[in-house]
Design a protein around this motif. Structure first.
Motif, PDB file in Angstrom:
ATOM      1  N   SER A 196       0.829  -1.206   0.000  1.00  8.56           N
ATOM      2  CA  SER A 196       0.000   0.000   0.000  1.00  8.56           C
ATOM      3  C   SER A 196       0.863   1.255   0.000  1.00  8.56           C
ATOM      4  O   SER A 196       0.610   2.202  -0.751  1.00  8.56           O
ATOM      5  CB  SER A 196      -0.924   0.002   1.222  1.00  8.56           C
ATOM      6  N   LEU A 197       1.894   1.280   0.827  1.00  7.14           N
ATOM      7  CA  LEU A 197       2.761   2.455   0.913  1.00  7.14           C
ATOM      8  C   LEU A 197       3.518   2.677  -0.393  1.00  7.14           C
ATOM      9  O   LEU A 197       3.636   3.813  -0.871  1.00  7.14           O
ATOM     10  CB  LEU A 197       3.735   2.294   2.075  1.00  7.14           C
ATOM     11  N   VAL A 198       4.025   1.612  -0.970  1.00  7.95           N
ATOM     12  CA  VAL A 198       4.791   1.734  -2.212  1.00  7.95           C
ATOM     13  C   VAL A 198       3.887   2.138  -3.370  1.00  7.95           C
ATOM     14  O   VAL A 198       4.202   3.054  -4.139  1.00  7.95           O
ATOM     15  CB  VAL A 198       5.528   0.423  -2.533  1.00  7.95           C
ATOM     16  N   ASN A 199       2.756   1.494  -3.496  1.00  9.37           N
ATOM     17  CA  ASN A 199       1.875   1.770  -4.632  1.00  9.37           C
ATOM     18  C   ASN A 199       1.217   3.143  -4.551  1.00  9.37           C
ATOM     19  O   ASN A 199       1.056   3.824  -5.567  1.00  9.37           O
ATOM     20  CB  ASN A 199       0.795   0.685  -4.733  1.00  9.37           C
ATOM     21  N   ASP A 200       0.828   3.558  -3.344  1.00  2.00           N
ATOM     22  CA  ASP A 200       0.052   4.788  -3.208  1.00  2.00           C
ATOM     23  C   ASP A 200       0.895   6.020  -2.895  1.00  2.00           C
ATOM     24  O   ASP A 200       0.397   7.148  -2.985  1.00  2.00           O
ATOM     25  CB  ASP A 200      -1.016   4.620  -2.130  1.00  2.00           C
ATOM     26  N   ILE A 201       2.151   5.832  -2.522  1.00  6.44           N
ATOM     27  CA  ILE A 201       3.012   6.984  -2.241  1.00  6.44           C
ATOM     28  C   ILE A 201       4.215   7.017  -3.177  1.00  6.44           C
ATOM     29  O   ILE A 201       4.454   8.003  -3.867  1.00  6.44           O
ATOM     30  CB  ILE A 201       3.493   6.984  -0.774  1.00  6.44           C
ATOM     31  N   VAL A 202       4.966   5.928  -3.246  1.00  4.20           N
ATOM     32  CA  VAL A 202       6.218   5.940  -4.016  1.00  4.20           C
ATOM     33  C   VAL A 202       5.941   5.936  -5.516  1.00  4.20           C
ATOM     34  O   VAL A 202       6.528   6.720  -6.261  1.00  4.20           O
ATOM     35  CB  VAL A 202       7.112   4.750  -3.631  1.00  4.20           C
ATOM     36  N   ARG A 203       5.068   5.065  -5.966  1.00  3.33           N
ATOM     37  CA  ARG A 203       4.809   4.979  -7.415  1.00  3.33           C
ATOM     38  C   ARG A 203       4.141   6.242  -7.946  1.00  3.33           C
ATOM     39  O   ARG A 203       4.301   6.586  -9.117  1.00  3.33           O
ATOM     40  CB  ARG A 203       3.955   3.750  -7.733  1.00  3.33           C
ATOM     41  N   THR A 204       3.383   6.943  -7.112  1.00  8.73           N
ATOM     42  CA  THR A 204       2.731   8.174  -7.559  1.00  8.73           C
ATOM     43  C   THR A 204       3.649   9.384  -7.429  1.00  8.73           C
ATOM     44  O   THR A 204       3.329  10.462  -7.923  1.00  8.73           O
ATOM     45  CB  THR A 204       1.454   8.444  -6.741  1.00  8.73           C
TER      46      THR A 204
ATOM     47  N   GLY B  61      -4.430  15.919  -0.691  1.00  7.99           N
ATOM     48  CA  GLY B  61      -5.401  15.576  -1.705  1.00  7.99           C
ATOM     49  C   GLY B  61      -6.165  14.296  -1.446  1.00  7.99           C
ATOM     50  O   GLY B  61      -5.994  13.610  -0.440  1.00  7.99           O
ATOM     51  N   ASP B  62      -7.007  13.966  -2.419  1.00  7.58           N
ATOM     52  CA  ASP B  62      -7.900  12.822  -2.274  1.00  7.58           C
ATOM     53  C   ASP B  62      -7.169  11.497  -2.190  1.00  7.58           C
ATOM     54  O   ASP B  62      -7.602  10.583  -1.509  1.00  7.58           O
ATOM     55  CB  ASP B  62      -8.886  12.790  -3.454  1.00  7.58           C
ATOM     56  N   LYS B  63      -6.014  11.389  -2.894  1.00  7.69           N
ATOM     57  CA  LYS B  63      -5.326  10.098  -2.894  1.00  7.69           C
ATOM     58  C   LYS B  63      -4.846   9.729  -1.489  1.00  7.69           C
ATOM     59  O   LYS B  63      -4.837   8.557  -1.123  1.00  7.69           O
ATOM     60  CB  LYS B  63      -4.164  10.097  -3.881  1.00  7.69           C
ATOM     61  N   ASP B  64      -4.439  10.734  -0.693  1.00  6.25           N
ATOM     62  CA  ASP B  64      -4.014  10.438   0.669  1.00  6.25           C
ATOM     63  C   ASP B  64      -5.193  10.119   1.571  1.00  6.25           C
ATOM     64  O   ASP B  64      -5.083   9.308   2.485  1.00  6.25           O
ATOM     65  CB  ASP B  64      -3.214  11.607   1.238  1.00  6.25           C
ATOM     66  N   LYS B  65      -6.321  10.763   1.313  1.00  9.13           N
ATOM     67  CA  LYS B  65      -7.526  10.416   2.065  1.00  9.13           C
ATOM     68  C   LYS B  65      -7.926   8.974   1.790  1.00  9.13           C
ATOM     69  O   LYS B  65      -8.340   8.236   2.689  1.00  9.13           O
ATOM     70  CB  LYS B  65      -8.666  11.366   1.692  1.00  9.13           C
ATOM     71  N   GLN B  66      -7.784   8.571   0.527  1.00  6.24           N
ATOM     72  CA  GLN B  66      -8.115   7.184   0.175  1.00  6.24           C
ATOM     73  C   GLN B  66      -7.150   6.201   0.813  1.00  6.24           C
ATOM     74  O   GLN B  66      -7.549   5.152   1.314  1.00  6.24           O
ATOM     75  CB  GLN B  66      -8.097   7.041  -1.345  1.00  6.24           C
TER      76      GLN B  66
END
Length: 336
Positions: A250-258, A264-269
Motif C-alpha cells: 500500500s505504501l509503495v503503490n500509493d506513495i512511491v509509485r505516484t 489531496g484525495d489520494k491520501d484520504k483514500q
C-alpha cells in the motif's frame, strides 16, 4: 578567531581538490549522458558482501542531523537528502508509523504524526542525541539507509524548484544566490565559489546526517534514487525492516509509485485503506517533482556548464562513487 573562516575555506578547497583528483584519476573512465538517459549508478550497498562497518565509533558532525528519520518500531535510521524524494520519505515514514499499533494507540503521538508531514520523526522528536545517534550507527540491530541522486540532476531540481517562477514560493534562492529569481548561468557561477552553500537544497549530500562523506560505510542500504528504481528500493527496505507485506504494498503503490507529497484525495483514500485519520494540513501540501531529468540537455547545453557542477559537488561524486560525465545532446533537446 576572526580569521577562522579563512582556514575553513582553505580546508574545504583541499578536501575538494583531493576528492576531485581521486574521482578523475582513480575511477574508471568517464561515461556520457546521451539525451535524457539516467546517469550510471554509483554505490549499491547490496553489492558489498561484508556489509556495513560496526567499528570504530563514528564521529558525526552537527550538520543536518534532523535529516535523520527515526522509526523505532522497526529499528530504522533513514537519512534523507533534500531534492532526493525528501517530501515523499517524510510522508512515507509518518504514514508507516501511523499504521503501526504502537503509534495508533498513542493518541498524542498519532495526532502529532497525522497533522503535518515535515520533521515528524527526526531525532529531536524522539529525544535522541548526537551521541545516541552515533551508537545507533554501530548497532547491528538497527538498519541504516540512505538513497542518493546524481548531483547534476539534484542541483537542477533544486534550481528549478527554488529559483524559477511557477514553482515553490520560498526564500531559499535569496539565501543562496541573493535574488528571488536568478539566471541559470548566475547560479552556476555561484556554485564555483567556496564555500559551498549551507542551504540544504544546494548543500552537498555528503554533508547530510552528520557527514555522509565520513559515515557512509556504516550504512546497510545505499542506493541511487531514480523514478524507475524508487519503488523496488523502498519495497526492499520496508521488507528488510520487517514491515508487513500488505502494508508495504500500500505504501509503495500509493506513495512511491505516484511520486507525490502529502495532500489531496489520494491520501484520504490511502488513509481510509489503512484505517488512519489525517489532519487538515495534509490537504495543503503538493509534490515537489520538477521533472529535472527531462531538462538536462536544455540547461546543460555545454560541457563547461556540466563541469561546473561536477567540480562543485566533487565530494559527492567521490562519496557515492559516481563517475563524472560528458554530455551529448541533440539540437532539439538543447532548445526545447
Amino acid at each position: 578567531g576572526k580569521d577562522a573562516h579563512k582556514y575553513d575555506d582553505a580546508f574545504f578547497e583541499i578536501q575538494k581538490a583531493i576528492r576531485y583528483y581521486l574521482d578523475r584519476n582513480v575511477k574508471s573512465s568517464t561515461s556520457q549522458l546521451v539525451g535524457n538517459q539516467d546517469f550510471d549508478s554509483g554505490i549499491s550497498r547490496d553489492e558489498l558482501p561484508n556489509g556495513p562497518k560496526t567499528s570504530p565509533h563514528p564521529q558525526l558532525t552537527g550538520r543536518l542531523l534532523q535529516r535523520f528519520i527515526v522509526v523505532p518500531e522497526v529499528k530504522l535510521l533513514f537519512c534523507y537528502v533534500e531534492k532526493v524524494g525528501c517530501s515523499m520519505f517524510n510522508h512515507l515514514f509518518r504514514m508507516l508509523r501511523l499504521s503501526l499499533p504502537e503509534v495508533s494507540r498513542n493518541s498524542t503521538e498519532a495526532m502529532f504524526q497525522s497533522n503535518f508531514t515535515w520533521f515528524r520523526n527526526g531525532p529531536k522528536h524522539h529525544g535522541i542525541t548526537k551521541i545516541q545517534l552515533e551508537k545507533l550507527m554501530i548497532d547491528p540491530a538497527w538498519t541504516k539507509a540512505v538513497l542518493y541522486r546524481d548531483p547534476v540532476t539534484r542541483f537542477l531540481s533544486a534550481f528549478r524548484s527554488k529559483c524559477e517562477r511557477g514553482h515553490d514560493v520560498t526564500l531559499d534562492c535569496i539565501r543562496v544566490f541573493g535574488k528571488r529569481y536568478v539566471d541559470f548561468e548566475e547560479a552556476l557561477a555561484r556554485m564555483t565559489k567556496s564555500p559551498m552553500p549551507m542551504n540544504p537544497h544546494f548543500a552537498p549530500a555528503s554533508d547530510f546526517c552528520g557527514g555522509l562523506g565520513a559515515t557512509l560505510d556504516y550504512y546497510d542500504v545505499v542506493h541511487e534514487l531514480t523514478a524507475e528504481t524508487a519503488p523496488q528500493h523502498v519495497e526492499a527496505l520496508l521488507n528488510k525492516v520487517g514491515v508487513e507485506p500488505k502494508l508495504t504494498n500500500s505504501l509503495v503503490n500509493d506513495i512511491v509509485r505516484t511520486r507525490g507529497a502529502a495532500g489531496g484525495d489520494k491520501d484520504k483514500q490511502l488513509a481510509a485503506k489503512l484505517g488512519i485519520e489525517l489532519g487538515v494540513a495534509n490537504t495543503q501540501s503538493k509534490s515537489h517533482n520538477t521533472g529535472a531529468n527531462q531538462y538536462l540537455c536544455k540547461y546543460f547545453d555545454t560541457q563547461e556548464k556540466l563541469t561546473a557542477i561536477t567540480d562543485a559537488y566533487a565530494m559527492d561524486y567521490a562519496t557515492f562513487e559516481i563517475k563524472p560525465r560528458n554530455i551529448t545532446c541533440s539540437v532539439s533537446e538543447r532548445i526545447r
